[in-house]
Scaffold this motif. Sequence first.
Motif, PDB file in Angstrom:
ATOM      1  N   ALA A 173      35.367   4.482 -33.412  1.00 40.74           N
ATOM      2  CA  ALA A 173      34.440   5.575 -33.116  1.00 40.74           C
ATOM      3  C   ALA A 173      32.985   5.170 -33.300  1.00 40.74           C
ATOM      4  O   ALA A 173      32.086   5.976 -33.070  1.00 40.74           O
ATOM      5  CB  ALA A 173      34.751   6.783 -34.000  1.00 40.74           C
ATOM      6  N   GLN A 174      32.743   3.932 -33.720  1.00 43.94           N
ATOM      7  CA  GLN A 174      31.391   3.376 -33.841  1.00 43.94           C
ATOM      8  C   GLN A 174      30.501   4.238 -34.736  1.00 43.94           C
ATOM      9  O   GLN A 174      29.346   4.484 -34.447  1.00 43.94           O
ATOM     10  CB  GLN A 174      30.757   3.207 -32.457  1.00 43.94           C
ATOM     11  N   SER A 175      31.059   4.702 -35.834  1.00 42.79           N
ATOM     12  CA  SER A 175      30.285   5.501 -36.778  1.00 42.79           C
ATOM     13  C   SER A 175      30.956   5.418 -38.145  1.00 42.79           C
ATOM     14  O   SER A 175      32.186   5.334 -38.238  1.00 42.79           O
ATOM     15  CB  SER A 175      30.204   6.962 -36.328  1.00 42.79           C
ATOM     16  N   SER A 176      30.155   5.454 -39.181  1.00 38.91           N
ATOM     17  CA  SER A 176      30.713   5.493 -40.529  1.00 38.91           C
ATOM     18  C   SER A 176      31.090   6.911 -40.928  1.00 38.91           C
ATOM     19  O   SER A 176      31.719   7.123 -41.968  1.00 38.91           O
ATOM     20  CB  SER A 176      29.699   4.936 -41.532  1.00 38.91           C
ATOM     21  N   TYR A 177      30.738   7.893 -40.094  1.00 42.22           N
ATOM     22  CA  TYR A 177      30.989   9.284 -40.420  1.00 42.22           C
ATOM     23  C   TYR A 177      32.321   9.801 -39.883  1.00 42.22           C
ATOM     24  O   TYR A 177      32.846  10.791 -40.374  1.00 42.22           O
ATOM     25  CB  TYR A 177      29.861  10.170 -39.898  1.00 42.22           C
TER      26      TYR A 177
END
Length: 319
Positions: free
Chosen positions: A191-195
């Motif tokens: 998802a290309q996010s740390s969130y």
Amino acid sequence: VRLRSPRVRARTIGTGLAVLVVLCGGALGARAVLAVTVYSPKAAVASYFSALEHGHASRALSLLGHPVGSSGVPDLLTDAALRVQQQAAPLHGVKISGVHTTGHYATADVTYLIGTTPHSQTVELVADPRHGHLLGLQNWHVESLLATVAVSAPASVSSVELDGVSVPIDPNTREAVVTVFPGAIPVAADAQSSYYAVPPTIVDAAIGETASVQALPNLTPAGKEALLAAFDADMEHCAAQSSLAPDGCPFSQQDSHFYDTFNSATWKIDGRPSESATLAVADGFITVTADLSLEVSWVDIDYGGNPVVQHSSGTVLVT
């Protein structure tokens, strides 16, 4: 010149005929064996599934009746992909029954397991007239024993990983559709996010069917913490407003006893707003719900023109 006697000639001819009979009998016996074990619809189906179980992609593809063209996505019809599938949940327990042959066409009923899940399929076969056998035997090809996986994903996901191979998501359809061998297909996405992250899953791709998967992100612990911090900031911003109906906020206070109200409301939230919050994810949206313990005071003007301090408190469910 030495001439053989009629008796010798007869014995020679008899021996030759006996040898010929033995040879013909052996050939017919060999043909019968080959017709069952190699050159038969059942043998072709068994060979295909055996190739899948042992990870031999090229062998499996050679038994298909139609060539598999490129679909513009990475090739998943490989030995490596088959190994990944077999490790995820092996395809096994193949049973072939109900074979019916009519001329150059045949059908066979097949049952098999992907892991512990049973599947069944009627397989169609066609004889290949270009590659016959000296003994009049036929090579059989299975018509289509492949499967399809269709993965849909939101804009935050640009690619997915199937069988360990990265496959791009079409930016217009938000889908990736690929042809695979039947079996267990591991699906993962970045998802290309740390969130938020897409949890990996395994989907069964059965013969002739399309397995549909939604690659929907879930909040990571860091994402949950950031979202709740943003919720707290929003609620504190609402509480800082001096109106009984803070603009763009999920709570307000009615004042119906007096004819005028100063714009002098004071809000107070007891405790951290998100300490009772719950999160729900649906259709790509995250909803935050919480019980807020609120206090508010304000100044009214009574009918005599005198200021009156009002006060209210309670718990409000906000979303």
